[in-house]
Design an enzyme around this catalytic site. Structure first.
Site, PDB file in Angstrom:
ATOM      1  N   ASP A  57     -72.617 -14.053  62.149  1.00 35.31           N
ATOM      2  CA  ASP A  57     -73.429 -14.875  61.100  1.00 35.31           C
ATOM      3  C   ASP A  57     -72.605 -15.269  59.857  1.00 35.31           C
ATOM      4  OD1 ASP A  57     -72.924 -12.324  59.952  1.00 35.31           O
ATOM      5  OD2 ASP A  57     -74.869 -11.636  59.429  1.00 35.31           O
ATOM      6  N   SER A  58     -71.186 -15.105  59.760  1.00 38.98           N
ATOM      7  CA  SER A  58     -70.446 -15.860  58.734  1.00 38.98           C
ATOM      8  C   SER A  58     -70.792 -17.148  59.018  1.00 38.98           C
ATOM      9  CB  SER A  58     -68.783 -15.620  59.284  1.00 38.98           C
ATOM     10  OG  SER A  58     -68.647 -15.824  60.475  1.00 38.98           O
ATOM     11  N   ASP A  96     -73.975 -12.504  66.936  1.00 41.71           N
ATOM     12  CA  ASP A  96     -74.228 -11.485  65.745  1.00 41.71           C
ATOM     13  C   ASP A  96     -75.627 -11.620  65.633  1.00 41.71           C
ATOM     14  OD1 ASP A  96     -73.268  -9.654  63.759  1.00 41.71           O
ATOM     15  OD2 ASP A  96     -72.275 -11.344  62.674  1.00 41.71           O
ATOM     16  N   LYS A 126     -73.906  -7.967  68.337  1.00 47.33           N
ATOM     17  CA  LYS A 126     -73.101  -7.117  67.567  1.00 47.33           C
ATOM     18  C   LYS A 126     -74.323  -6.984  66.407  1.00 47.33           C
ATOM     19  CE  LYS A 126     -70.125  -8.841  64.242  1.00 47.33           C
ATOM     20  NZ  LYS A 126     -70.810  -8.340  62.980  1.00 47.33           N
ATOM     21  N   GLU A 128     -74.892  -4.632  62.419  1.00 49.19           N
ATOM     22  CA  GLU A 128     -74.191  -3.967  61.374  1.00 49.19           C
ATOM     23  C   GLU A 128     -75.115  -2.655  61.153  1.00 49.19           C
ATOM     24  OE1 GLU A 128     -74.023  -6.531  57.878  1.00 49.19           O
ATOM     25  OE2 GLU A 128     -73.019  -8.062  58.785  1.00 49.19           O
ATOM     26  N   GLU A 195     -64.571  -3.488  59.272  1.00 48.26           N
ATOM     27  CA  GLU A 195     -64.241  -4.518  57.990  1.00 48.26           C
ATOM     28  C   GLU A 195     -63.810  -3.927  56.692  1.00 48.26           C
ATOM     29  OE1 GLU A 195     -66.970  -7.837  57.863  1.00 48.26           O
ATOM     30  OE2 GLU A 195     -65.947  -8.694  56.249  1.00 48.26           O
TER      31      GLU A 195
HETATM   32  O1  KIV Z   1     -69.938 -12.764  61.099  1.00 52.11           O
HETATM   33  C1  KIV Z   1     -68.774 -12.489  61.346  1.00 52.11           C
HETATM   34  O2  KIV Z   1     -67.903 -13.438  61.367  1.00 52.11           O
HETATM   35  C2  KIV Z   1     -68.309 -10.960  61.273  1.00 52.11           C
HETATM   36  C3  KIV Z   1     -66.810 -10.978  61.395  1.00 52.11           C
HETATM   37  C4  KIV Z   1     -66.348 -10.899  59.913  1.00 52.11           C
HETATM   38  C5  KIV Z   1     -66.615  -9.727  62.206  1.00 52.11           C
HETATM   39  O3  KIV Z   1     -68.857 -10.354  61.370  1.00 52.11           O
END
Ligand code: KIV
Length: 293
Positions: A57-58, A96, A126, A128, A195
């Site tokens: 989600d970056s 994510d 993924k 958090e 992280e």
């Molecule tokens: O969103 C993302 O790119 C991430 C990485 C920094 C692990 O969660």
């Protein structure tokens, strides 16, 4: 079981699976992971032999230009995951889960996780958080969806954390992080991202867990490493975290190419002869005759 894929050049390469994550940890071989958000990047990452692609989600920050990852929606994520799935054949594809797609209820978490596999070609998701997400992780895994956890600096909690600061730096915070990692493992996660945490804490967590840890700003003691591809390429120049190693300076290359195009167009040297379509003389004459020119 691993799927063997045969490509057009009759080269055989195995699709990387969550089982390979475990095997690599057991053998002490570092796992590689990079982010991708589009088809050409996914293709290049896959061709480089990277084990896993995270559609992070970056996306919100490095592609969509938001200040944080919080505005990213399920629809944004699914759209970009679909593009990545078309480009990545071999790497394990991880989607994510965006902010508020798994926090409201466990039922909603399972349903949204399912969309990543059913609609967007992902192999895993993924999310958090630690023990507070254990039940969601457990139920998603029970639905047959592999889950990667994410601890330490968790960007979706940037407001709760009071900014982009490294985590687990006191004895009590480190203990909480270790317990969260164990809770995620117990809930069935196949791996955990760590992280921006101290390297010795990340190493300790990696030793205590049977599942692999993937570090970003967490030192060399993790079982694998991930970077945001735009940081690695020097494509996102708003800021570069201390833990990033830049392997290229693509932003500069792009700026130079765009300036070159502008200069050529303004000087009328582009398009040149070789970029131009011709037309036979008789066809041209015919046209002029027809329009009376
Ligand atoms: O969103 C993302 O790119 C991430 C990485 C920094 C692990 O969660």
């Amino acid at each position: 079981m691993s799927t063997t894929i045969v490509n057009s050049k009759a080269e055989t390469r195995k699709k990387f699976t969550i089982r390979d994550f475990r095997l690599k940890k057991k053998r002490g071989e570092p796992i590689t992971m990079l982010t991708a958000y589009d088809y050409p990047t996914a293709l290049a990452v896959d061709r480089a032999g990277i084990d896993s692609i995270l559609v992070g989600d970056s996306l919100g920050m490095v592609v969509l230009g938001y200040e944080t990852t919080l505005p990213v929606t399920m629809e944004d994520m699914l759209h970009h995951c679909q593009a990545v799935a078309r480009g990545a054949q071999y790497a394990l594809r991880i989607g994510d889960m965006p902010f508020m797609s798994y926090q409201v209820s466990v039922e909603q978490a399972v349903a949204n996780a399912g969309r990543f596999l059913q609609e967007a070609g992902m192999d895993a998701v993924k999310l958090e958080g630690g023990r507070e997400r254990a039940e969601a992780v457990h139920q998603i895994v029970a639905a047959g969806i592999p889950v990667m956890g994410h601890l330490g600096l968790t960007p979706q909690s940037v407001n709760q954390l009071g900014g982009w600061r490294s985590q687990g730096r006191t004895a009590s915070a480190a203990r909480r992080l270790l317990d969260d990692a164990l809770a995620l493992e117990e809930a069935g996660a196949f791996s955990v991202v760590l992280e921006s945490v101290p390297d010795r804490l990340a190493e300790l967590v990696s030793q205590k867990l049977r599942i692999p840890t993937i570090g970003i700003g967490a030192g060399v003691g993790c079982d694998g490493q991930v970077l945001v591809t735009h940081d690695l390429l020097g494509l996102f120049d708003r800021f570069t975290p201390k833990f990033v190693k830049q392997y290229a300076s693509i932003h500069g290359v792009m700026a130079e190419a765009f300036a070159g195009f502008k200069a050529d167009v303004e000087a009328k040297v582009f398009p040149a002869e070789e970029h131009t379509m011709g037309m036979k003389d008789e066809e041209w004459e015919g046209l002029l005759k027809e329009i009376g020119g």
